[in-house]
Design a protein around this motif. Sequence first.
Motif, PDB file in Angstrom:
ATOM      1  N   ARG A  24      -1.555  36.858 -35.949  1.00  0.00           N
ATOM      2  CA  ARG A  24      -2.037  37.780 -36.891  1.00  0.00           C
ATOM      3  C   ARG A  24      -0.595  39.025 -36.499  1.00  0.00           C
ATOM      4  O   ARG A  24      -1.555  39.719 -35.537  1.00  0.00           O
ATOM      5  CB  ARG A  24      -3.215  38.480 -36.964  1.00  0.00           C
ATOM      6  N   GLU A  25      -0.095  39.498 -37.572  1.00  0.00           N
ATOM      7  CA  GLU A  25       0.893  40.589 -36.893  1.00  0.00           C
ATOM      8  C   GLU A  25       0.347  42.362 -37.832  1.00  0.00           C
ATOM      9  O   GLU A  25       0.568  42.036 -39.439  1.00  0.00           O
ATOM     10  CB  GLU A  25       2.620  40.209 -36.885  1.00  0.00           C
ATOM     11  N   ARG A  26       0.874  42.829 -37.082  1.00  0.00           N
ATOM     12  CA  ARG A  26       0.119  44.728 -37.795  1.00  0.00           C
ATOM     13  C   ARG A  26       1.370  44.857 -38.743  1.00  0.00           C
ATOM     14  O   ARG A  26       0.732  44.817 -40.104  1.00  0.00           O
ATOM     15  CB  ARG A  26      -0.190  45.109 -36.588  1.00  0.00           C
ATOM     16  N   HIS A  52      19.959  38.430 -26.409  1.00  0.00           N
ATOM     17  CA  HIS A  52      19.071  39.472 -27.428  1.00  0.00           C
ATOM     18  C   HIS A  52      18.045  39.043 -27.758  1.00  0.00           C
ATOM     19  O   HIS A  52      17.242  38.201 -27.955  1.00  0.00           O
ATOM     20  CB  HIS A  52      20.309  38.398 -28.960  1.00  0.00           C
ATOM     21  N   ARG A  53      17.166  40.218 -27.937  1.00  0.00           N
ATOM     22  CA  ARG A  53      14.874  39.384 -28.180  1.00  0.00           C
ATOM     23  C   ARG A  53      15.223  38.760 -29.349  1.00  0.00           C
ATOM     24  O   ARG A  53      14.719  37.963 -29.732  1.00  0.00           O
ATOM     25  CB  ARG A  53      15.196  41.345 -28.393  1.00  0.00           C
ATOM     26  N   ARG A  54      15.995  39.310 -30.106  1.00  0.00           N
ATOM     27  CA  ARG A  54      15.823  39.058 -31.620  1.00  0.00           C
ATOM     28  C   ARG A  54      16.015  37.182 -32.011  1.00  0.00           C
ATOM     29  O   ARG A  54      15.481  36.865 -32.971  1.00  0.00           O
ATOM     30  CB  ARG A  54      17.096  39.930 -32.726  1.00  0.00           C
ATOM     31  N   GLY A  91       0.177  39.942 -22.231  1.00  0.00           N
ATOM     32  CA  GLY A  91       1.374  40.371 -22.137  1.00  0.00           C
ATOM     33  C   GLY A  91       0.973  41.969 -21.775  1.00  0.00           C
ATOM     34  O   GLY A  91      -0.056  42.521 -21.527  1.00  0.00           O
ATOM     35  N   ASP A  92       1.580  42.688 -22.587  1.00  0.00           N
ATOM     36  CA  ASP A  92       1.931  43.979 -22.252  1.00  0.00           C
ATOM     37  C   ASP A  92       0.614  44.492 -23.047  1.00  0.00           C
ATOM     38  O   ASP A  92      -0.173  46.222 -22.417  1.00  0.00           O
ATOM     39  CB  ASP A  92       2.839  45.085 -22.955  1.00  0.00           C
ATOM     40  N   ALA A  93      -0.835  44.080 -23.484  1.00  0.00           N
ATOM     41  CA  ALA A  93      -1.580  44.151 -23.942  1.00  0.00           C
ATOM     42  C   ALA A  93      -2.545  44.036 -22.855  1.00  0.00           C
ATOM     43  O   ALA A  93      -3.504  45.598 -22.398  1.00  0.00           O
ATOM     44  CB  ALA A  93      -2.321  43.732 -24.828  1.00  0.00           C
TER      45      ALA A  93
HETATM   46  C1  LIG Z   1      13.279  50.077 -22.335  1.00  0.00           C
HETATM   47  C2  LIG Z   1      12.451  48.664 -21.953  1.00  0.00           C
HETATM   48  C3  LIG Z   1      13.446  47.289 -21.137  1.00  0.00           C
HETATM   49  C4  LIG Z   1      12.999  46.069 -21.298  1.00  0.00           C
HETATM   50  N1  LIG Z   1      12.975  45.544 -20.667  1.00  0.00           N
HETATM   51  C5  LIG Z   1      13.109  44.172 -20.633  1.00  0.00           C
HETATM   52  C6  LIG Z   1      13.707  43.004 -19.568  1.00  0.00           C
HETATM   53  O1  LIG Z   1      14.802  43.553 -19.820  1.00  0.00           O
HETATM   54  N2  LIG Z   1      12.820  41.827 -19.366  1.00  0.00           N
HETATM   55  C7  LIG Z   1      12.058  41.759 -19.347  1.00  0.00           C
HETATM   56  O2  LIG Z   1      11.331  40.366 -19.392  1.00  0.00           O
HETATM   57  N3  LIG Z   1      11.151  42.871 -19.967  1.00  0.00           N
HETATM   58  C8  LIG Z   1      11.744  43.994 -20.147  1.00  0.00           C
HETATM   59  N4  LIG Z   1      10.284  44.503 -20.750  1.00  0.00           N
HETATM   60  C9  LIG Z   1       9.364  44.351 -20.906  1.00  0.00           C
HETATM   61  C10 LIG Z   1       9.222  43.847 -22.614  1.00  0.00           C
HETATM   62  O3  LIG Z   1      10.127  44.433 -23.577  1.00  0.00           O
HETATM   63  C11 LIG Z   1       7.672  43.455 -22.721  1.00  0.00           C
HETATM   64  O4  LIG Z   1       6.822  43.239 -21.542  1.00  0.00           O
HETATM   65  C12 LIG Z   1       7.612  42.630 -23.395  1.00  0.00           C
HETATM   66  O5  LIG Z   1       8.836  43.467 -24.867  1.00  0.00           O
HETATM   67  C13 LIG Z   1       5.544  42.644 -24.410  1.00  0.00           C
HETATM   68  O6  LIG Z   1       6.008  41.427 -25.581  1.00  0.00           O
HETATM   69  P1  LIG Z   1       4.393  41.724 -25.794  1.00  0.00           P
HETATM   70  O7  LIG Z   1       4.565  40.352 -26.591  1.00  0.00           O
HETATM   71  O8  LIG Z   1       3.223  41.686 -24.564  1.00  0.00           O
HETATM   72  O9  LIG Z   1       3.685  43.237 -26.606  1.00  0.00           O
HETATM   73  P2  LIG Z   1       4.958  43.789 -27.569  1.00  0.00           P
HETATM   74  O10 LIG Z   1       6.487  43.580 -27.846  1.00  0.00           O
HETATM   75  O11 LIG Z   1       5.083  45.420 -28.047  1.00  0.00           O
HETATM   76  O12 LIG Z   1       4.189  42.976 -29.066  1.00  0.00           O
HETATM   77  C14 LIG Z   1       3.373  43.358 -29.737  1.00  0.00           C
HETATM   78  C15 LIG Z   1       2.515  42.749 -30.883  1.00  0.00           C
HETATM   79  O13 LIG Z   1       1.458  43.149 -31.822  1.00  0.00           O
HETATM   80  C16 LIG Z   1       1.978  43.838 -32.906  1.00  0.00           C
HETATM   81  N5  LIG Z   1       0.435  44.206 -32.448  1.00  0.00           N
HETATM   82  C17 LIG Z   1       0.297  45.937 -31.998  1.00  0.00           C
HETATM   83  N6  LIG Z   1      -1.492  46.045 -32.237  1.00  0.00           N
HETATM   84  C18 LIG Z   1      -1.426  45.428 -32.969  1.00  0.00           C
HETATM   85  C19 LIG Z   1      -2.730  45.503 -33.895  1.00  0.00           C
HETATM   86  N7  LIG Z   1      -3.665  46.114 -33.771  1.00  0.00           N
HETATM   87  N8  LIG Z   1      -3.370  44.360 -34.857  1.00  0.00           N
HETATM   88  C20 LIG Z   1      -1.834  43.183 -35.045  1.00  0.00           C
HETATM   89  N9  LIG Z   1      -1.160  43.060 -34.459  1.00  0.00           N
HETATM   90  C21 LIG Z   1      -0.877  43.990 -33.734  1.00  0.00           C
HETATM   91  C22 LIG Z   1       2.867  44.651 -32.771  1.00  0.00           C
HETATM   92  O14 LIG Z   1       3.257  45.023 -33.566  1.00  0.00           O
HETATM   93  C23 LIG Z   1       3.849  43.512 -32.151  1.00  0.00           C
HETATM   94  O15 LIG Z   1       4.083  42.951 -32.854  1.00  0.00           O
HETATM   95  C24 LIG Z   1      11.352  45.567 -20.823  1.00  0.00           C
HETATM   96  C25 LIG Z   1      10.941  47.381 -21.834  1.00  0.00           C
HETATM   97  C26 LIG Z   1      10.957  48.360 -22.327  1.00  0.00           C
HETATM   98  C27 LIG Z   1      10.207  49.390 -22.718  1.00  0.00           C
END
Ligand SMILES: Cc1cc2nc3c(=O)[nH]c(=O)nc-3n(C[C@H](O)[C@H](O)[C@H](O)COP(=O)(O)OP(=O)(O)OC[C@H]3O[C@@H](n4cnc5c(N)ncnc54)[C@H](O)[C@@H]3O)c2cc1C
Length: 384
Positions: free
Chosen positions: A53-55, A117-119, A301-303
């Motif tokens: 589920r994505e916001r 590429h992240r995409r 993850g980042d959470a």
């Molecule tokens: C400048 C920068 C450079 C980086 N470079 C690297 C790198 O080179 N290599 C590497 O490994 N890492 C890198 N990172 C770290 C990496 O980008 C993150 O650790 C990673 O993208 C985290 O992924 P995630 O899925 O945990 O979080 P996110 O990518 O933040 O995804 C979270 C998702 O949850 C959704 N969401 C948020 N709140 C809600 C809600 N309430 N309900 C439903 N959905 C919600 C958001 O819209 C988003 O889609 C970098 C970070 C930064 C800032």
Amino acid sequence: MTEIPTGPGHRGPKLHVSNGTRARGRAIVAGAGIVGLSTALSLRRAGFEVAVREREPQIRQTGAGLGVWQHTITELERIGLGPRLSEIKAEQSFQRFRDPSGAVLDVGDMPPGRVMHRRQLSALLVSAVGEENIRTGKEVVDYTEDEAGITVHYADGDQERADLLVGADGLNSRVRRRLVPGSESHYDEEGHHVWRAILQFDGDIGDGYPTIGYHRTRGTVTRLADGSCFWVLAQFGVTGGFTGSPRQEALARVENLHDGPSRFVLREVVLATPEDSVLDNRVAVVPEIPRWKSNRIVLAGDAAHAMSPHIGSGASLGIEDARVLGDRLSQADIAPALDSYQTDRIARYRQVRQHAKAMAAAPTPVSYVERFSRYLNWLNNTAA
Ligand SMILES: Cc1cc2nc3c(=O)[nH]c(=O)nc-3n(C[C@H](O)[C@H](O)[C@H](O)COP(=O)(O)OP(=O)(O)OC[C@H]3O[C@@H](n4cnc5c(N)ncnc54)[C@H](O)[C@@H]3O)c2cc1C
């Protein structure tokens, strides 16, 4: 208020995973970032039916280059993406760094890295999870937990039942703030700031070795597989007070990376970047949290651990979280599996934080590279 149909499974015995066998339960993953999507794959391998589920109204298709290591590839393989990884084109690798004089800082045991590429990674994960298992425009705002399961509440008033909720909702995770009150993200103590962009640039960009410069500044430019260029500049100790546009501020940092008036590719590439293409972030982080889970709610993850990106591996570590969570859930019932996951992750991130701190405090370019190398070797060799 509508209840989202969850299939017959949650209330009855007919929940199935794609190979037709009976599912062990139903999981909702909040967030379709790299980690949420990886978690969906990993939990499916553990026998769960998974709904992401994505916001946002669409899954994020922006972002710049992502540094990846052997660790990243190994973890993606371990969640089952191995056969499809060739769909993401291999991009320029780097293993050496320079100082501002241009001298190569060769510390010998630096593991090779690549930039993807992240995409492309995100698109591959979406395709592997299956769009039918992902709903966008569903912002998780709350949850309730009882002995039989969880109910997830969405901003549009809908609610949904499942056996397990994974908060993979990033830096400002709603799930984390509910699970661990007072765990709001905050700006990084090191005053870390990052500027970056992707652009079309046909000129020669040299060998792509990152430069570790003066005033705690770092930067690099890399060619991506689609022919575009990705550059990034980062500096610790930035106190704000910017007067220029993001591109002008980036250009000011370029001067910390290069001695003398000779040609410097990074300057040329930043100059060629359209003003509105420069992404500019003051780095924010998640405080160290004492718990990652309750009986049926868990973070990944980042959470759980967004850290300063100078470790170049936040996404990689998040994919590891996803894989470890799936491993534990395949070996035990939900509550003990989450216990075991939490114990493992808290210990792991205590060490990651020590490495990150040591890197940020490195007094010279060469010590920075040595500490980075030490960290990456540790990361590559120690995943549980
Ligand atoms: C400048 C920068 C450079 C980086 N470079 C690297 C790198 O080179 N290599 C590497 O490994 N890492 C890198 N990172 C770290 C990496 O980008 C993150 O650790 C990673 O993208 C985290 O992924 P995630 O899925 O945990 O979080 P996110 O990518 O933040 O995804 C979270 C998702 O949850 C959704 N969401 C948020 N709140 C809600 C809600 N309430 N309900 C439903 N959905 C919600 C958001 O819209 C988003 O889609 C970098 C970070 C930064 C800032």
